[in-house]
Structure formats: structure tokens, C-alpha cells
Design a protein around this motif. Structure first.
Motif, PDB file in Angstrom:
ATOM      1  N   ALA A  20     -49.033 -21.351 -53.904  1.00 10.65           N
ATOM      2  CA  ALA A  20     -47.755 -21.333 -53.184  1.00 10.65           C
ATOM      3  C   ALA A  20     -47.971 -21.363 -51.677  1.00 10.65           C
ATOM      4  O   ALA A  20     -47.245 -22.046 -50.942  1.00 10.65           O
ATOM      5  CB  ALA A  20     -46.950 -20.095 -53.585  1.00 10.65           C
ATOM      6  N   VAL A  23     -48.963 -25.071 -50.812  1.00 11.42           N
ATOM      7  CA  VAL A  23     -47.914 -26.094 -50.899  1.00 11.42           C
ATOM      8  C   VAL A  23     -46.786 -25.835 -49.900  1.00 11.42           C
ATOM      9  O   VAL A  23     -46.214 -26.788 -49.355  1.00 11.42           O
ATOM     10  CB  VAL A  23     -47.362 -26.216 -52.337  1.00 11.42           C
ATOM     11  CG1 VAL A  23     -48.414 -26.753 -53.271  1.00 11.42           C
ATOM     12  CG2 VAL A  23     -46.814 -24.906 -52.839  1.00 11.42           C
ATOM     13  N   THR A  24     -46.452 -24.582 -49.635  1.00  9.91           N
ATOM     14  CA  THR A  24     -45.438 -24.319 -48.607  1.00  9.91           C
ATOM     15  C   THR A  24     -45.954 -24.706 -47.228  1.00  9.91           C
ATOM     16  O   THR A  24     -45.203 -25.227 -46.393  1.00  9.91           O
ATOM     17  CB  THR A  24     -45.018 -22.835 -48.608  1.00  9.91           C
ATOM     18  OG1 THR A  24     -46.190 -21.992 -48.598  1.00  9.91           O
ATOM     19  CG2 THR A  24     -44.162 -22.495 -49.802  1.00  9.91           C
ATOM     20  N   SER A  27     -45.526 -28.353 -46.953  1.00 13.06           N
ATOM     21  CA  SER A  27     -44.134 -28.758 -46.726  1.00 13.06           C
ATOM     22  C   SER A  27     -43.764 -28.689 -45.253  1.00 13.06           C
ATOM     23  O   SER A  27     -43.287 -29.680 -44.674  1.00 13.06           O
ATOM     24  CB  SER A  27     -43.183 -27.873 -47.543  1.00 13.06           C
ATOM     25  OG  SER A  27     -43.292 -28.125 -48.912  1.00 13.06           O
ATOM     26  N   TRP A  49     -39.744 -22.645 -45.725  1.00 13.89           N
ATOM     27  CA  TRP A  49     -41.153 -22.904 -46.026  1.00 13.89           C
ATOM     28  C   TRP A  49     -42.091 -21.983 -45.242  1.00 13.89           C
ATOM     29  O   TRP A  49     -43.062 -21.477 -45.786  1.00 13.89           O
ATOM     30  CB  TRP A  49     -41.474 -24.371 -45.755  1.00 13.89           C
ATOM     31  CG  TRP A  49     -40.723 -25.307 -46.648  1.00 13.89           C
ATOM     32  CD1 TRP A  49     -40.497 -25.146 -47.989  1.00 13.89           C
ATOM     33  CD2 TRP A  49     -40.072 -26.522 -46.285  1.00 13.89           C
ATOM     34  NE1 TRP A  49     -39.752 -26.194 -48.479  1.00 13.89           N
ATOM     35  CE2 TRP A  49     -39.475 -27.058 -47.466  1.00 13.89           C
ATOM     36  CE3 TRP A  49     -39.933 -27.232 -45.090  1.00 13.89           C
ATOM     37  CZ2 TRP A  49     -38.762 -28.248 -47.469  1.00 13.89           C
ATOM     38  CZ3 TRP A  49     -39.230 -28.426 -45.097  1.00 13.89           C
ATOM     39  CH2 TRP A  49     -38.651 -28.921 -46.273  1.00 13.89           C
ATOM     40  N   CYS A  52     -41.696 -18.303 -46.684  1.00 10.75           N
ATOM     41  CA  CYS A  52     -42.351 -18.161 -47.992  1.00 10.75           C
ATOM     42  C   CYS A  52     -43.868 -18.210 -47.856  1.00 10.75           C
ATOM     43  O   CYS A  52     -44.588 -17.453 -48.518  1.00 10.75           O
ATOM     44  CB  CYS A  52     -41.871 -19.241 -48.946  1.00 10.75           C
ATOM     45  SG  CYS A  52     -40.127 -19.107 -49.408  1.00 10.75           S
ATOM     46  N   CYS A  53     -44.357 -19.090 -47.003  1.00 11.88           N
ATOM     47  CA  CYS A  53     -45.801 -19.237 -46.825  1.00 11.88           C
ATOM     48  C   CYS A  53     -46.425 -17.958 -46.283  1.00 11.88           C
ATOM     49  O   CYS A  53     -47.375 -17.421 -46.865  1.00 11.88           O
ATOM     50  CB  CYS A  53     -46.091 -20.409 -45.886  1.00 11.88           C
ATOM     51  SG  CYS A  53     -47.843 -20.634 -45.509  1.00 11.88           S
ATOM     52  N   SER A  86     -37.689 -16.370 -53.139  1.00 10.76           N
ATOM     53  CA  SER A  86     -38.400 -17.574 -52.707  1.00 10.76           C
ATOM     54  C   SER A  86     -38.086 -18.762 -53.604  1.00 10.76           C
ATOM     55  O   SER A  86     -37.948 -19.892 -53.119  1.00 10.76           O
ATOM     56  CB  SER A  86     -39.909 -17.317 -52.697  1.00 10.76           C
ATOM     57  OG  SER A  86     -40.240 -16.321 -51.753  1.00 10.76           O
ATOM     58  N   CYS A  90     -36.520 -22.076 -52.046  1.00  8.20           N
ATOM     59  CA  CYS A  90     -37.230 -23.354 -52.174  1.00  8.20           C
ATOM     60  C   CYS A  90     -36.393 -24.376 -52.943  1.00  8.20           C
ATOM     61  O   CYS A  90     -36.424 -25.575 -52.629  1.00  8.20           O
ATOM     62  CB  CYS A  90     -38.579 -23.142 -52.850  1.00  8.20           C
ATOM     63  SG  CYS A  90     -39.814 -22.336 -51.803  1.00  8.20           S
ATOM     64  N   SER A 116     -41.721 -29.359 -52.004  1.00 11.57           N
ATOM     65  CA  SER A 116     -40.808 -28.224 -52.093  1.00 11.57           C
ATOM     66  C   SER A 116     -40.410 -27.944 -53.542  1.00 11.57           C
ATOM     67  O   SER A 116     -40.237 -26.782 -53.937  1.00 11.57           O
ATOM     68  CB  SER A 116     -39.559 -28.470 -51.245  1.00 11.57           C
ATOM     69  OG  SER A 116     -38.748 -27.314 -51.181  1.00 11.57           O
ATOM     70  N   CYS A 119     -43.173 -26.028 -54.928  1.00 12.77           N
ATOM     71  CA  CYS A 119     -43.039 -24.630 -54.474  1.00 12.77           C
ATOM     72  C   CYS A 119     -42.095 -23.865 -55.390  1.00 12.77           C
ATOM     73  O   CYS A 119     -42.386 -22.735 -55.814  1.00 12.77           O
ATOM     74  CB  CYS A 119     -42.513 -24.571 -53.044  1.00 12.77           C
ATOM     75  SG  CYS A 119     -43.531 -25.333 -51.799  1.00 12.77           S
ATOM     76  N   TYR A 123     -43.036 -20.524 -57.753  1.00 10.31           N
ATOM     77  CA  TYR A 123     -42.387 -19.213 -57.641  1.00 10.31           C
ATOM     78  C   TYR A 123     -41.656 -18.839 -58.933  1.00 10.31           C
ATOM     79  O   TYR A 123     -41.615 -17.660 -59.302  1.00 10.31           O
ATOM     80  CB  TYR A 123     -41.436 -19.193 -56.448  1.00 10.31           C
ATOM     81  CG  TYR A 123     -42.142 -19.030 -55.124  1.00 10.31           C
ATOM     82  CD1 TYR A 123     -42.856 -17.871 -54.841  1.00 10.31           C
ATOM     83  CD2 TYR A 123     -42.130 -20.037 -54.161  1.00 10.31           C
ATOM     84  CE1 TYR A 123     -43.518 -17.709 -53.632  1.00 10.31           C
ATOM     85  CE2 TYR A 123     -42.784 -19.890 -52.953  1.00 10.31           C
ATOM     86  CZ  TYR A 123     -43.478 -18.727 -52.697  1.00 10.31           C
ATOM     87  OH  TYR A 123     -44.139 -18.574 -51.502  1.00 10.31           O
TER      88      TYR A 123
END
Length: 287
Positions: A20, A23-24, A27, A49, A52-53, A86, A90, A116, A119, A123
Motif C-alpha cells: 500500500a 502504490v500510494t 499514485s 494518496w 494514506c501513504c 483509507s 482511495c 488508485s 490501493c 486496503y
């Protein structure tokens, strides 16, 4: 004593969190590499993004160093709630960004949109795993149905505030009614935030009256107010106000539609929250 917990990053949930973070990061890196947009929706997607990251990365670090065992709140409740939030954020970004900011030749924007969705899937998988795995802790407030509904109420309110423009409610024929709608959005948002904070810091036991009853009153009041807004906002906003012929992919009129949809969603959530809190206090708890 702090020590390195290798298991936290090798178990399935830890691996999902590592993916996660990757990929975030992909993004918001893809979106940041193109010309930024001035619309608030672009900022919301970027915030989603980035938020969440870095929060997922923080969770990984705290669990790897076992500092998470020393926090003054229910850690598993927090991580489960964050995974739920999240996934919703997302999903919203995965729908919103390609709708407003992509084209047939916008390859990086299309890539960010696809990532996204990945993501969102990661999650959701974390939510499923955290729900299935055994835990020695009692479920905290945030990962219970009332807590999840409170987070949804705040999330939908944020989307409403994101779409609001001063021209939507000031200087209009029905400005008084529209200002009532804005007041309802703001008051209910404050109610939800306050209930979550008071519950998380564990001071509800010090109230001179049952806190459950306060929650019920706030929920019912918010549900009734939102029901009035669900009628008043579209009635006043779209009265003699058709979509302009010059309106492109996204204009001020389209934001009125989005606010209306989010108002309906939030009205449903507040209504369900009210019903659940009443059943929980007066029926389920007695059993």
C-alpha cells in the motif's frame, strides 16, 4: 523496552501495508509529475494518496519498532479504522480523479487512476484480514458500526465542503434556506468529530449524565436536520437553475449535483446511526 519485530512486516497484513505504501506513493508521484490542477478535487485526491501513504508507513514503523504497544489507545482499533477509512478515500479518489482529470492521451493520469484502484483493493484486503485474524483486545469504538458510521459522516461532509462555492449560497434568491443547509453541514460535522474525540480519549465516563444518551440526542438531531437539508438543498439550488450550455466536464452546477448526492448519502448514514444507537442502548444492551 523497544525491539525490532520482524514478524510485523512478514505477516500478510504487514506485506499488504508495504504494498500500500508503494502504490500510494506511485499514485501521487504520477500525478505530481504533470501540471497541477487548480480544482479542489485535485487537491483532495493528492491529499488522499499522500495521507494514506505516510500514515501506513508510520504504522509499519511503529509496529516494527514495537512502539505501537506503548501508545495510550487501542492500537488494533486504530489500524482497523484507518484501513476502512483509507479504502473509502482511495475508492473516492479512484472514481473522482479519472472522471475530472484524465483524457485519452493522459497516460500518467490514467496510470495514477489504475494504481488508485489497486490501493483500494489492498486496503480492502487489509480490512478483511484484520477482521478475520484473532485478537486479544476488545473491539474499540472506531472499528465498531457506530464508529464506522461516524467516520463516513465526516468523510461525506468533507466532500460536501470540498464542493461548496460561495456563489452556491450567497446572493441567491433562497439564500436564507441555503445558509441553513450550510449550518447543518457544519454543526453535524462538529457533532461527529466531537463524539469521536471524546470517545478516543476515554473521558466519557466522567460525564455527569450517560454519554450514550448524549450520542442518541446528537444522532437524532443530526438525522432530522439532514432530512430537512435533503429536501431544501436541491429544491432551492436547482429552482430555475438548469445546467448551463457552456458547462464543460466540471462546472459550478455539477458541484451542486455532487453536494446533493453526498447529502442524500449522509442523511442515510445519520438515519442508520440514530436507529442503531437507539437499538443498542434500549434493546441490545439490556439483553
Amino acid at each position: 523496552m523497544v525491539y525490532m519485530n520482524l514478524k510485523s512486516v512478514t505477516q500478510p497484513v504487514g506485506i499488504l501495508r508495504i504494498l500500500a505504501v508503494i502504490v500510494t506513493c506511485m499514485s501521487f508521484s504520477l500525478v505530481a509529475s504533470v501540471t497541477p490542477e487548480s480544482l479542489s478535487y485535485w487537491g483532495w485526491c493528492m491529499f488522499t494518496w499522500v495521507f494514506c501513504c505516510f500514515v501506513t508507513l508510520l504504522i509499519l514503523i511503529l509496529e516494527f519498532t514495537t512502539i505501537s504497544t506503548k501508545v495510550p489507545f487501542a492500537w488494533e482499533d486504530f489500524t482497523a479504522a484507518f484501513a476502512i477509512l483509507s479504502s473509502v478515500m482511495c475508492l473516492c479518489a479512484a472514481i473522482m480523479y479519472p472522471t475530472f482529470f484524465t483524457c485519452k492521451t493522459c497516460y500518467r493520469q490514467i496510470g495514477a487512476s489504475v494504481v488508485s484502484w489497486i490501493c483500494f483493493a489492498l486496503y480492502v484486503a487489509e480490512v478483511v484480514l484484520t477482521r478475520l485474524r484473532p485478537s486479544g483486545q476488545d473491539s474499540g469504538f472506531l472499528s465498531t458500526p457506530p464508529g464506522i458510521m461516524k467516520m463516513l459522516e465526516i468523510f461525506f461532509a468533507c466532500l460536501i465542503f470540498l464542493s461548496l462555492e460561495s456563489g452556491h449560497y450567497s446572493g441567491q434568491q433562497y439564500a436564507t434556506g441555503l445558509n441553513w443547509c450550510i449550518a447543518v453541514y457544519s454543526l453535524c460535522f462538529i457533532f461527529a468529530i466531537t463524539i469521536i474525540l471524546l470517545t478516543l480519549i476515554n473521558i466519557t465516563a466522567y460525564f455527569p449524565f450517560p454519554f450514550d444518551m448524549v450520542v442518541i440526542v446528537c444522532n437524532v438531531l443530526a438525522a432530522v436536520m439532514y432530512l430537512t437539508v435533503m429536501v431544501m438543498w436541491p429544491l432551492y439550488s436547482f429552482h430555475n437553475n438548469k445546467r448551463p450550455a457552456t458547462c464543460d466536464r466540471l462546472c459550478s452546477w455539477d458541484k451542486l449535483v455532487l453536494i446533493t448526492v453526498m447529502t442524500v448519502f449522509n442523511s442515510i448514514v445519520y438515519l442508520l446511526d440514530s436507529i442503531y444507537s437507539i437499538l443498542l442502548v434500549f434493546f441490545f444492551r439490556n439483553e
